[in-house]
Design an enzyme around this catalytic site. Structure first.
Site, PDB file in Angstrom:
ATOM      1  N   HIS A 165     -11.659 -16.965  14.075  1.00  0.00           N
ATOM      2  CA  HIS A 165     -11.218 -17.618  12.847  1.00  0.00           C
ATOM      3  C   HIS A 165      -9.975 -18.419  13.079  1.00  0.00           C
ATOM      4  O   HIS A 165     -10.077 -19.722  12.855  1.00  0.00           O
ATOM      5  CB  HIS A 165     -10.836 -16.464  11.850  1.00  0.00           C
ATOM      6  N   PRO A 171       0.796  -1.163   0.108  1.00  0.00           N
ATOM      7  CA  PRO A 171       0.105  -0.026   0.036  1.00  0.00           C
ATOM      8  C   PRO A 171       0.945   1.347  -0.257  1.00  0.00           C
ATOM      9  O   PRO A 171       2.179   1.219   0.270  1.00  0.00           O
ATOM     10  CB  PRO A 171      -0.781  -0.168   1.239  1.00  0.00           C
ATOM     11  N   PRO A 172       0.338   2.410  -0.254  1.00  0.00           N
ATOM     12  CA  PRO A 172       0.989   3.629  -0.366  1.00  0.00           C
ATOM     13  C   PRO A 172       1.718   4.079   1.030  1.00  0.00           C
ATOM     14  O   PRO A 172       1.130   3.534   1.954  1.00  0.00           O
ATOM     15  CB  PRO A 172      -0.053   4.518  -0.628  1.00  0.00           C
ATOM     16  N   ASP A 229     -17.369 -11.799   5.915  1.00  0.00           N
ATOM     17  CA  ASP A 229     -17.034 -13.388   6.091  1.00  0.00           C
ATOM     18  C   ASP A 229     -18.343 -14.143   5.648  1.00  0.00           C
ATOM     19  O   ASP A 229     -18.263 -15.090   5.141  1.00  0.00           O
ATOM     20  CB  ASP A 229     -17.090 -13.639   7.559  1.00  0.00           C
ATOM     21  N   LYS A 246       8.055   1.737  -0.416  1.00  0.00           N
ATOM     22  CA  LYS A 246       8.709   0.955  -1.557  1.00  0.00           C
ATOM     23  C   LYS A 246       9.965   2.051  -2.247  1.00  0.00           C
ATOM     24  O   LYS A 246      10.920   1.251  -2.540  1.00  0.00           O
ATOM     25  CB  LYS A 246       7.678   0.974  -2.659  1.00  0.00           C
ATOM     26  N   THR A 247       9.303   3.188  -2.563  1.00  0.00           N
ATOM     27  CA  THR A 247      10.402   4.137  -3.041  1.00  0.00           C
ATOM     28  C   THR A 247      11.441   4.282  -2.162  1.00  0.00           C
ATOM     29  O   THR A 247      12.885   4.100  -2.741  1.00  0.00           O
ATOM     30  CB  THR A 247       9.953   5.553  -3.504  1.00  0.00           C
ATOM     31  N   GLU A 257     -10.922 -12.073  15.198  1.00  0.00           N
ATOM     32  CA  GLU A 257      -9.869 -12.760  14.486  1.00  0.00           C
ATOM     33  C   GLU A 257      -9.407 -13.770  14.798  1.00  0.00           C
ATOM     34  O   GLU A 257      -9.062 -14.922  14.368  1.00  0.00           O
ATOM     35  CB  GLU A 257      -8.699 -11.708  14.101  1.00  0.00           C
TER      36      GLU A 257
HETATM   37  P1  ADP Z   1       5.840   4.411  -1.337  1.00  0.00           P
HETATM   38  O1  ADP Z   1       6.551   4.467  -2.349  1.00  0.00           O
HETATM   39  O2  ADP Z   1       5.647   2.930  -0.753  1.00  0.00           O
HETATM   40  O3  ADP Z   1       4.370   4.943  -1.449  1.00  0.00           O
HETATM   41  P2  ADP Z   1       7.684   5.878   0.100  1.00  0.00           P
HETATM   42  O4  ADP Z   1       8.892   5.245   0.175  1.00  0.00           O
HETATM   43  O5  ADP Z   1       7.713   7.120  -0.652  1.00  0.00           O
HETATM   44  O6  ADP Z   1       6.291   5.133   0.015  1.00  0.00           O
HETATM   45  O7  ADP Z   1       7.766   6.609   1.781  1.00  0.00           O
HETATM   46  C1  ADP Z   1       7.533   7.956   2.002  1.00  0.00           C
HETATM   47  C2  ADP Z   1       8.244   8.250   3.280  1.00  0.00           C
HETATM   48  O8  ADP Z   1       7.831   7.514   4.422  1.00  0.00           O
HETATM   49  C3  ADP Z   1       9.723   7.888   3.190  1.00  0.00           C
HETATM   50  O9  ADP Z   1      10.515   9.028   2.593  1.00  0.00           O
HETATM   51  C4  ADP Z   1      10.028   7.824   4.492  1.00  0.00           C
HETATM   52  O10 ADP Z   1      10.379   8.998   5.175  1.00  0.00           O
HETATM   53  C5  ADP Z   1       8.761   7.287   5.167  1.00  0.00           C
HETATM   54  N1  ADP Z   1       8.839   5.988   5.272  1.00  0.00           N
HETATM   55  C6  ADP Z   1       7.978   4.832   4.854  1.00  0.00           C
HETATM   56  N2  ADP Z   1       8.412   3.587   5.053  1.00  0.00           N
HETATM   57  C7  ADP Z   1       9.232   3.735   5.830  1.00  0.00           C
HETATM   58  C8  ADP Z   1       9.996   2.840   6.583  1.00  0.00           C
HETATM   59  N3  ADP Z   1       9.770   1.439   6.676  1.00  0.00           N
HETATM   60  N4  ADP Z   1      11.026   3.146   7.357  1.00  0.00           N
HETATM   61  C9  ADP Z   1      11.356   4.567   7.580  1.00  0.00           C
HETATM   62  N5  ADP Z   1      10.580   5.505   6.851  1.00  0.00           N
HETATM   63  C10 ADP Z   1       9.647   4.988   5.988  1.00  0.00           C
HETATM   64 ZN    ZN Z   2     -13.943 -11.918   9.867  1.00  0.00          ZN
HETATM   65 MG    MG Z   3       6.526   5.549  -4.004  1.00  0.00          MG
END
Ligand code: ADP
Ligand code: ZN
Ligand code: MG
Length: 619
Positions: free
Chosen positions: A439, A213-214, A512, A218-219, A436
């Site tokens: 389940h 999820p956002p 469910d 990931k980035t 939960e």
């Molecule tokens: P996505 O690409 O999954 O939407 P981002 O990588 O852009 O998310 O995350 C945005 C910001 O949130 C990062 O720059 C960081 O500051 C913070 N963040 C997100 N996940 C983490 C994590 N696992 N550890 C530390 N900081 C995180």
């Molecule tokens: Zn349930």
């Molecule tokens: Mg991203």
């Protein structure tokens, strides 16, 4: 790091990106100046009072004028103070008056001549012209039919690939997703020494897809990978490929891979790949779709066209894996997928720990507590929270951030219109935990074919408030009747558990029940598993091999009586399963109470934790 890497860092062939930034800068500059001068212009004008010449002379005589400038067509000037009029400035039309200069001299008023039109007016009109021209330019270059492209080739194919070296982000900046980091460590190894890695003939993965999820990092993780491996990092957003002109997206893909190949070892990162990799079998549209398809095909071809020994690792990220074209995720392309989830209690604590390093906190600050009130927050939300807390503390005039600041910031984020997050109170959390575990317990007790892999009360996505993940023990192609009953019983477990411990129901079981009803109905109408209804099939699944948008569920005609019978049978299956579920849970109250406590504390329980507890308390 080996010498090959070092050489690459100085590789002059890799040009930094410049488009985007250059163009935008000019437009922004023009906009800002235009606004600034427009503001000045109107502001000044708004303050100018139009007065008759006679009044002007009176004011001069009364000594209320500070200074004037005289041109052929007008006299402008400034009042001495606001008392004379509501405005600072005045304007008047001159009449032929030989005594004016003497009068001004005698009153000691500063005066000067003026050449019209004024310097500012001139400049303003130039800027205006320039601004409008540039507006037209940008409109044209975007909307132009493809035949005219040649004319404006300036705006054509400069893929906005960003190239970075010496990335400072490392795995230390990423917290709470240790599994994902572990998987990527192998790739770091490969990138820093490809020869050593492949010496036994094994090959590194070609593509890695980060799914989650956002805001789950990931980035961030992609950058950290490049930082750890100390290699060049090419990044591009999937939406960059979606162009109006046919063929341009594909050209960009080709371009990008070529650049990357030259710079190996390196990482090529395609963020938000769903914009580009949407399933091709979807809706059939006009031009734009063709373009997407071409681009995607080019990407597939490029990925097939090189082997991992070239030292290019392709990384992609998406939060909508379900829309991706299956061809993208088959082996040989993005053959490794890394799932990222919103963090649990411990994960949140670790992420907070990373981010509070950047602010000044009170030594008493208890991050465990902060983590416990932020269930459902993503990594990005937590980063934002830390920042907000620092702002709150600054506003308070404090020189360190305290726990109360976090609470306040939390309230602002939760209540704020843009950041509506699911915020669960303690009662809701408790109910979800029991649900939960209902389940999970039924699943454990009935020894179903799936193992309880994870139980969590972290809200996920739009609907689910908590979840229990079961994983199959082995691949199965047939399901026997008994297992289907068990499956329905497990689905009923959530609701039954609520009944036992709260003596009422909540809306939480709707999903469910819908699933259970579907399965029960299928038993009766598709699998011939109900004695009363018999062996006749009333519903039919469409063929799995011809899956397309026009395939529909087939329902055969049936008599009124049969319909009733089917409904009754479905009802009775569901009832029986619920009862069964209820009995199982009644016997296991001790286990459930015990584990609910754990779940409320840690928010997730993993396979080993659950099965250990089950061995001890389960019946
Ligand atoms: P996505 O690409 O999954 O939407 P981002 O990588 O852009 O998310 O995350 C945005 C910001 O949130 C990062 O720059 C960081 O500051 C913070 N963040 C997100 N996940 C983490 C994590 N696992 N550890 C530390 N900081 C995180
Ligand atoms: Zn349930
Ligand atoms: Mg991203």
């Amino acid at each position: 790091m080996n010498s090959k890497n070092k050489k690459n860092k100085k590789d002059p062939e890799v040009k930094p990106p410049f488009r985007g930034i250059g163009g935008n800068f000019i437009i922004i500059f023009i906009l800002v100046t235009a606004i600034f001068y427009l503001y000045e212009y109107f502001n000044v004008r708004g303050n100018v009072e139009n007065i008759p010449y006679s009044k002007f002379i009176t004011l001069v005589n009364e000594g209320k004028i500070k200074e004037v400038s005289i041109s052929e067509s007008k006299i402008t000037g400034e009042f001495k103070d606001l008392m004379a009029g509501k405005s600072h400035y005045f304007i008047t039309i001159p009449v032929k008056d030989e005594h004016l200069i003497d009068l001004l001299k005698s009153k000691n008023i500063v005066f000067q001549g003026e050449v019209a039109p004024s310097f500012w007016g001139n400049l303003l009109s130039w800027i205006f012209l320039f601004y409008i021209l540039s507006l037209l330019w940008s409109l044209f270059s975007r909307k132009m039919p493809s035949g005219m492209q040649g004319l404006f080739s300036l705006t054509k194919s400069k893929a906005k690939v960003f190239v970075e070296k010496d990335i400072k982000t490392t795995f230390n900046d990423v917290a709470g997703i240790e599994d994902a980091k572990d998987e990527l460590k192998e790739i770091v190894q490969f990138l820093s020494d490809p020869k050593q890695f492949t010496r036994l003939g094994g090959r590194a993965p070609k593509g890695v897809l980060l799914v989650g999820p956002p805001g789950t990092g990931k980035t961030l993780l992609a950058r950290a990978l490049a930082g750890e491996a100390k290699v060049l990092f090419f990044s591009i957003n999937g939406s960059e490929f979606v162009e109006l002109y046919v063929g341009l997206g594909a050209a960009r893909v080709r371009d990008m891979f070529e650049q990357a190949r030259k710079a190996a070892p390196c990482i090529l990162f395609i963020d938000e790949i769903d914009a580009l990799g949407k399933s091709r079998t979807g809706h059939v549209g006009l031009g734009a779709n063709d373009e997407k398809e071409q681009t995607l095909n080019q990407l597939l071809a490029e990925m097939d066209g090189f082997d991992a020994s070239t030292g290019v690792i392709i990384l992609a990220a998406t939060n909508r894996p379900e829309v991706l074209d299956p061809a993208l995720i088959r082996s040989g392309r993005f053959d490794r997928q890394i799932l990222l989830h919103n963090p649990d209690q411990i994960g949140r604590e670790q992420i907070l720990k990373v981010h509070v390093k950047k602010i000044k906190t009170s030594p008493q600050l208890d991050l465990e507590k902060v983590a416990s009130i932020t269930s459902g927050f993503s990594g990005a939300d937590l980063a934002n929270l830390v920042n907000e807390a620092a702002i709150v503390a600054t506003r308070r005039g404090s020189n360190q951030v305290e726990e109360a600041d976090f609470s306040l910031a939390m309230e602002r984020i939760v209540a704020g219109p843009e950041h509506k997050k699911k915020y669960m109170n303690a009662d809701e959390k408790k109910r979800i935990a029991y649900h939960e575990l209902g389940h999970a317990t039924v699943s454990l007790s009935l020894k179903v074919q799936e193992k309880v892999h994870k139980v969590s009360i972290i809200p996920r996505g739009m609907g689910a408030l908590g979840y229990t993940i079961q994983r199959p023990i082995e691949d199965r192609y047939l399901t026997v009747q008994e297992d289907i009953y068990k499956k329905i019983s497990v689905l009923m477990g959530g609701r039954a558990c609520e009944k036992i411990f709260f003596n009422n129901f909540s809306t939480g079981a709707a999903d469910d029940l819908a699933k259970a009803t579907n399965i029960a109905r299928a038993m009766v109408t598709q699998y011939g598993m109900s004695e009363k209804v018999g062996l006749a099939i009333y519903d039919e699944q469409p063929s799995p091999f011809l899956n397309g948008p026009y395939q529909q569920f087939v329902t055969r005609p049936k008599s009124e009586m049969t319909s009733q019978l089917i409904d009754q049978e479905v009802q009775s299956i569901l009832d029986n399963c619920f009862k069964h579920s209820y009995q199982v849970l009644e016997m296991n109250k001790r286990f459930i109470d015990q584990e609910v406590e754990q779940l409320l504390k840690y928010e997730t329980l993993n396979e080993t934790e659950i099965s250990n507890a089950w061995r001890e308390y389960g019946v």
